[in-house]
Design a protein around this motif. Structure first.
Motif, PDB file in Angstrom:
ATOM      1  N   TRP A   1       1.523   6.840  -6.878  1.00 53.56           N
ATOM      2  CA  TRP A   1       0.299   7.474  -7.346  1.00 53.56           C
ATOM      3  C   TRP A   1       0.520   8.851  -7.975  1.00 53.56           C
ATOM      4  CZ3 TRP A   1      -4.115   5.801  -8.770  1.00 53.56           C
ATOM      5  CH2 TRP A   1      -5.187   6.658  -8.929  1.00 53.56           C
ATOM      6  N   PRO A   2       1.399   9.701  -7.418  1.00 53.27           N
ATOM      7  CA  PRO A   2       1.595  11.013  -8.062  1.00 53.27           C
ATOM      8  C   PRO A   2       2.116  10.937  -9.476  1.00 53.27           C
ATOM      9  CG  PRO A   2       2.453  11.024  -5.824  1.00 53.27           C
ATOM     10  CD  PRO A   2       2.132   9.595  -6.154  1.00 53.27           C
ATOM     11  N   TYR A   3       2.721   9.781  -9.847  1.00 56.69           N
ATOM     12  CA  TYR A   3       3.243   9.634 -11.205  1.00 56.69           C
ATOM     13  C   TYR A   3       2.164   9.180 -12.182  1.00 56.69           C
ATOM     14  CZ  TYR A   3       7.810   9.935  -8.979  1.00 56.69           C
ATOM     15  OH  TYR A   3       8.889  10.350  -8.245  1.00 56.69           O
ATOM     16  N   ASN A   4       0.979   8.891 -11.659  1.00 54.19           N
ATOM     17  CA  ASN A   4      -0.099   8.429 -12.531  1.00 54.19           C
ATOM     18  C   ASN A   4      -0.736   9.642 -13.223  1.00 54.19           C
ATOM     19  OD1 ASN A   4      -2.068   6.472 -13.518  1.00 54.19           O
ATOM     20  ND2 ASN A   4      -3.500   7.552 -12.166  1.00 54.19           N
ATOM     21  N   TYR A   5      -0.901   9.527 -14.534  1.00 53.80           N
ATOM     22  CA  TYR A   5      -1.572  10.607 -15.255  1.00 53.80           C
ATOM     23  C   TYR A   5      -2.211  10.021 -16.509  1.00 53.80           C
ATOM     24  CZ  TYR A   5       2.358  10.434 -18.508  1.00 53.80           C
ATOM     25  OH  TYR A   5       3.294  10.041 -19.416  1.00 53.80           O
TER      26      TYR A   5
ATOM     27  N   ILE B   1       2.266   1.858  -3.429  1.00 60.81           N
ATOM     28  CA  ILE B   1       1.243   2.392  -4.333  1.00 60.81           C
ATOM     29  C   ILE B   1       1.064   3.887  -4.097  1.00 60.81           C
ATOM     30  CG2 ILE B   1      -1.226   2.360  -4.874  1.00 60.81           C
ATOM     31  CD1 ILE B   1      -1.144  -0.668  -4.328  1.00 60.81           C
ATOM     32  N   GLU B   2       1.061   4.307  -2.828  1.00 62.11           N
ATOM     33  CA  GLU B   2       0.910   5.733  -2.508  1.00 62.11           C
ATOM     34  C   GLU B   2       2.096   6.536  -3.032  1.00 62.11           C
ATOM     35  OE1 GLU B   2       0.430   5.678   1.694  1.00 62.11           O
ATOM     36  OE2 GLU B   2      -1.705   5.160   1.616  1.00 62.11           O
ATOM     37  N   THR B   3       3.294   5.915  -3.028  1.00 59.29           N
ATOM     38  CA  THR B   3       4.479   6.585  -3.563  1.00 59.29           C
ATOM     39  C   THR B   3       4.364   6.777  -5.067  1.00 59.29           C
ATOM     40  OG1 THR B   3       5.876   5.636  -1.828  1.00 59.29           O
ATOM     41  CG2 THR B   3       6.991   6.434  -3.819  1.00 59.29           C
TER      42      THR B   3
ATOM     43  N   LYS C   1       0.836  -1.202   0.000  1.00 62.01           N
ATOM     44  CA  LYS C   1       0.000   0.000   0.000  1.00 62.01           C
ATOM     45  C   LYS C   1       0.869   1.250   0.000  1.00 62.01           C
ATOM     46  CE  LYS C   1      -3.545   2.423   2.692  1.00 62.01           C
ATOM     47  NZ  LYS C   1      -4.366   2.420   3.930  1.00 62.01           N
TER      48      LYS C   1
END
Length: 286
Positions: free
Chosen positions: A280-284, A276-278, A273
């Motif tokens: 997530w900011p790279y998701n676009y 995943i939080e690390t 988890k």
């Protein structure tokens, strides 16, 4: 029956203690030598190492399934000797790699009751324990089933219920997840975490990175002796030791290392988890 597990006793009391223990079929070529260690009550310990290093041999010494060649073994304050083997075995439960090897009864119910009958319990007490531990392991609906009708995960749950119903304080898992699929392994991991929360002392021989990471402590066997005694996180940071044990890091750790190689800042995650939080900011989306 004398129960070795007692919630009123100090958590840091050594429930298992070995001093200079050795074993070998041939005294000139011992499989284990000079094993000295102690395990506090309520601790979950992973035992790891390459095949043939003596992991199964070590745990079988604890209840005299194999006789030690030298040294001293203490279990809950009792010295392991000829006249204490019986009482010590009552307090140690073992779950083996293949649950089929542990089935005695023609049904799940008969299998669980077999061990309780051996303890000469009353019918009332056996019935209470049967209901308690089948509900605990989620197998109440399987009581009339033949072992051959069960899945691998269900068989392992029955094996664990049969052991826990006898109320040992120490539970040993000898590569108990090696024949299970991923879903069943996750179920077993959840069960183990529950046992630790209840104060059981757990020894687990395993090669599974997630199981190792979930434990409190790791004993590394190599060359017939304890090569390392450390925390799971320390083991996974020691790549030389991992190679000796034929182990790999947990998947989130492997991924984090690869991300750092690619220039993406990712610390060693405490959990999937957190990883995943690390990320997530790279998701676009384009």
């Amino acid at each position: 029956m004398k129960e070795l597990y007692n919630t009123n006793e100090a958590a840091d009391e050594a429930v298992i203690s070995l001093e200079g223990v050795a074993f070998g079929y041939d005294p000139e070529h011992p499989i284990l030598h000079d094993i000295t260690l102690s395990v506090p009550r309520g601790q979950w310990v992973s035992i790891v190492g390459p095949n043939g290093c003596g992991k199964s041999t070590l745990v079988k010494l604890l209840n005299a399934l194999l006789p030690k060649s030298a040294g001293e073994i203490m279990i809950s304050g009792q010295r392991l000797e000829e006249d204490t083997i019986g009482s010590i075995r009552e307090g140690i439960g073992m779950v083996f790699q293949n649950p089929d090897n542990q089935f005695i009864g023609a049904t799940v119910e008969e299998d669980i009751l077999f061990g309780l009958e051996g303890q000469c319990l009353t019918y009332e007490e056996m019935d209470v324990r049967l209901k308690q531990y089948t509900e605990k392991l989620g197998i109440s609906g399987l009581l009339s089933k033949h072992p051959g009708e069960l899945s691998g995960g269900q068989k392992q749950r029955v094996a664990i219920a049969s052991i826990l119903a006898m109320k040992p304080g120490i539970v040993i898992f000898d590569e108990a997840s090696s024949m299970l699929d991923e879903g069943s392994r996750n179920e077993l991991l959840h069960i183990l975490q529950g046992l630790r929360n209840e104060g059981y002392t757990i020894l687990m021989i395993t090669h599974d990175a997630d199981e190792i990471l979930a434990s409190d402590r790791v004993l590394v066997l190599h060359g017939g002796s304890v090569a390392a005694d450390l925390k799971p996180e320390e083991l996974f940071l020691d790549h030389e030791l991992l190679a000796k044990c034929h182990l790999r890091e947990p998947y989130p750790w492997q991924l984090a290392r690869e991300l750092r190689r690619l220039g993406i800042e990712a610390d060693v995650p405490a959990s999937e988890k957190e990883l995943i939080e690390t990320l997530w900011p790279y998701n676009y989306s384009k």
